[in-house]
Scaffold this motif. Structure first.
Motif, PDB file in Angstrom:
ATOM      1  N   TYR A  15       0.519  -1.231  -0.122  1.00  0.00           N
ATOM      2  CA  TYR A  15      -0.169   0.006   0.079  1.00  0.00           C
ATOM      3  C   TYR A  15       0.820   0.776  -0.094  1.00  0.00           C
ATOM      4  O   TYR A  15       1.889   1.555   0.831  1.00  0.00           O
ATOM      5  N   PRO A  16       1.419   2.593  -0.969  1.00  0.00           N
ATOM      6  CA  PRO A  16       1.422   2.957  -1.558  1.00  0.00           C
ATOM      7  C   PRO A  16       1.784   4.558  -0.003  1.00  0.00           C
ATOM      8  O   PRO A  16       2.653   5.286  -0.008  1.00  0.00           O
ATOM      9  N   ASP A  17      -0.356   4.987   0.078  1.00  0.00           N
ATOM     10  CA  ASP A  17      -0.235   6.095   0.656  1.00  0.00           C
ATOM     11  C   ASP A  17      -0.053   6.076   2.709  1.00  0.00           C
ATOM     12  O   ASP A  17      -1.347   6.424   2.718  1.00  0.00           O
ATOM     13  N   ARG A  18       0.959   4.813   2.621  1.00  0.00           N
ATOM     14  CA  ARG A  18       0.958   5.661   4.193  1.00  0.00           C
ATOM     15  C   ARG A  18       1.964   5.969   4.525  1.00  0.00           C
ATOM     16  O   ARG A  18       3.095   5.774   4.508  1.00  0.00           O
ATOM     17  N   VAL A  38      12.140  -2.845  -1.042  1.00  0.00           N
ATOM     18  CA  VAL A  38      11.985  -2.775  -2.735  1.00  0.00           C
ATOM     19  C   VAL A  38      10.680  -2.137  -3.284  1.00  0.00           C
ATOM     20  O   VAL A  38       9.912  -2.245  -2.915  1.00  0.00           O
ATOM     21  N   PRO A  39      10.580  -2.093  -3.977  1.00  0.00           N
ATOM     22  CA  PRO A  39       9.927  -1.526  -5.049  1.00  0.00           C
ATOM     23  C   PRO A  39       9.104  -2.554  -5.202  1.00  0.00           C
ATOM     24  O   PRO A  39       9.520  -3.045  -6.282  1.00  0.00           O
ATOM     25  N   ALA A  40       7.865  -2.444  -5.308  1.00  0.00           N
ATOM     26  CA  ALA A  40       6.751  -3.446  -6.033  1.00  0.00           C
ATOM     27  C   ALA A  40       6.785  -3.760  -6.689  1.00  0.00           C
ATOM     28  O   ALA A  40       6.749  -5.205  -6.802  1.00  0.00           O
ATOM     29  N   LEU A  55       5.331  -8.495  -7.456  1.00  0.00           N
ATOM     30  CA  LEU A  55       4.111  -8.079  -6.628  1.00  0.00           C
ATOM     31  C   LEU A  55       3.141  -6.837  -6.649  1.00  0.00           C
ATOM     32  O   LEU A  55       2.080  -6.778  -6.226  1.00  0.00           O
ATOM     33  N   ALA A  56       3.502  -6.430  -7.854  1.00  0.00           N
ATOM     34  CA  ALA A  56       2.771  -5.363  -7.850  1.00  0.00           C
ATOM     35  C   ALA A  56       1.504  -5.327  -9.078  1.00  0.00           C
ATOM     36  O   ALA A  56       0.651  -4.482  -8.692  1.00  0.00           O
ATOM     37  N   ASP A  57       2.193  -6.431  -9.196  1.00  0.00           N
ATOM     38  CA  ASP A  57       1.274  -6.852 -10.355  1.00  0.00           C
ATOM     39  C   ASP A  57      -0.044  -7.390  -9.394  1.00  0.00           C
ATOM     40  O   ASP A  57      -1.374  -7.325  -9.834  1.00  0.00           O
ATOM     41  N   ILE A  58       0.461  -8.217  -8.950  1.00  0.00           N
ATOM     42  CA  ILE A  58      -1.066  -9.181  -7.825  1.00  0.00           C
ATOM     43  C   ILE A  58      -1.677  -7.973  -6.552  1.00  0.00           C
ATOM     44  O   ILE A  58      -2.397  -8.775  -6.131  1.00  0.00           O
ATOM     45  N   CYS A  59      -0.840  -7.080  -6.799  1.00  0.00           N
ATOM     46  CA  CYS A  59      -2.218  -5.460  -5.249  1.00  0.00           C
ATOM     47  C   CYS A  59      -2.392  -4.338  -6.268  1.00  0.00           C
ATOM     48  O   CYS A  59      -2.392  -3.569  -6.487  1.00  0.00           O
ATOM     49  N   PRO A 106      -8.509  -5.686  -8.806  1.00  0.00           N
ATOM     50  CA  PRO A 106      -9.028  -4.997  -7.769  1.00  0.00           C
ATOM     51  C   PRO A 106      -9.261  -5.271  -6.090  1.00  0.00           C
ATOM     52  O   PRO A 106      -9.250  -4.734  -5.178  1.00  0.00           O
ATOM     53  N   THR A 107      -7.251  -6.302  -6.148  1.00  0.00           N
ATOM     54  CA  THR A 107      -6.551  -6.062  -4.732  1.00  0.00           C
ATOM     55  C   THR A 107      -6.423  -5.070  -4.205  1.00  0.00           C
ATOM     56  O   THR A 107      -6.297  -4.874  -2.923  1.00  0.00           O
ATOM     57  N   ALA A 108      -5.744  -4.065  -4.848  1.00  0.00           N
ATOM     58  CA  ALA A 108      -5.164  -2.611  -4.358  1.00  0.00           C
ATOM     59  C   ALA A 108      -6.673  -2.053  -3.320  1.00  0.00           C
ATOM     60  O   ALA A 108      -6.039  -1.253  -2.697  1.00  0.00           O
ATOM     61  N   GLY A 109      -7.633  -1.896  -4.087  1.00  0.00           N
ATOM     62  CA  GLY A 109      -8.802  -1.715  -3.216  1.00  0.00           C
ATOM     63  C   GLY A 109      -9.196  -2.181  -1.894  1.00  0.00           C
ATOM     64  O   GLY A 109      -9.457  -1.496  -0.732  1.00  0.00           O
TER      65      GLY A 109
END
Lengths: 149, 149
Positions: free
Chosen positions: B19-22, B69-71, B125-129, B132-135
């Motif tokens: 999650y990037p906005d923490r 590391v970057p996702a 990791l970015a792909d699988i997140c 809709p997983t990101a939401g």
């Protein structure tokens, strides 16, 4: 990540039965002795293999089992798909995961599992029972005491 | 065939940390609560993730963990290879198999496992997140009580 013991045993049974120079039938008790595994664990495995038509069972005093299909026509991919079942690689429900309703990991794992099985579709039972494995299987059959034949 | 619980938990930790906005750091206790898993099981997992450099831990009162590391640069193939280790798909030694010294099944399974991991190298990791997983992940973070931040 490991195959289930059930799949492991089914592969051992099929590999053992791939031996082409056996005149009489093989008994489950014989396979249990050869691989040093409990007979009752093998019964369940053999029952499914019979249902699938991959093994043929004959009842009676000189009864036993043999391969029901040519070893060259049965792929390891087919065997693993049947024996492992359709269970996913990760159990999202057992220890319920809050992401389970929209998880892209599931799709990635399903894709990879498909490639795993596709690769194994390139190997037949005959392939994995060729030399040097063939020699070890032949040796096992030659060691069977005539009494248990 | 299932991934170990250890791998499962490591994926959940990494996905949660994606999650990037923490603004603040995440604590292990928070992840334990979010996924309803025992904290001590997560400690071992996080320790390995820190050793691998995929997670960075900061000590102290407002300490915690974050991705190291970057996702987008970490693949699911890399993660699974590390967490699952080098154990073979079939345990030839545990219940010792008489064929173990010349078994072609082993090679076929190793080939298939390599294809499995290669497929997962195509997912980061970015792909699988991503949606809709990101939401779902964002929703989890928004539900963290400010007190545990």
């Amino acid at each position: 990540m490991q195959l289930t013991r059930y799949t492991d045993l089914s592969l051992r049974v099929l590999m053992y039965l791939s031996y082409p120079d056996r005149a009489d039938l093989v008994t489950i008790a014989e396979i249990a002795t050869q691989f040093d595994v409990p007979r009752n664990h093998l019964v369940k495995v053999v029952n499914q293999l019979v249902k699938l038509g991959w093994v043929v069972a004959t009842r009676g005093r000189s009864g036993g089992i043999r391969l029901g299909v040519p070893a060259g026509s049965l792929t390891i991919g087919q065997i693993l798909r049947e024996m492992e079942g359709t269970k996913a690689l990760i159990d999202c429900e057992g220890e319920i995961c809050v992401l389970r309703n929209g998880c892209r990991l599931r799709g990635a794992l399903a894709d990879a599992l498909q490639q795993f099985y596709r690769t194994l579709d390139g190997y037949t039972l005959a392939d994995i029972c060729s030399a040097p494995t063939a020699g070890l299987i032949a040796q096992m059959h030659r060691l069977v005491p005539t009494a248990t034949h």
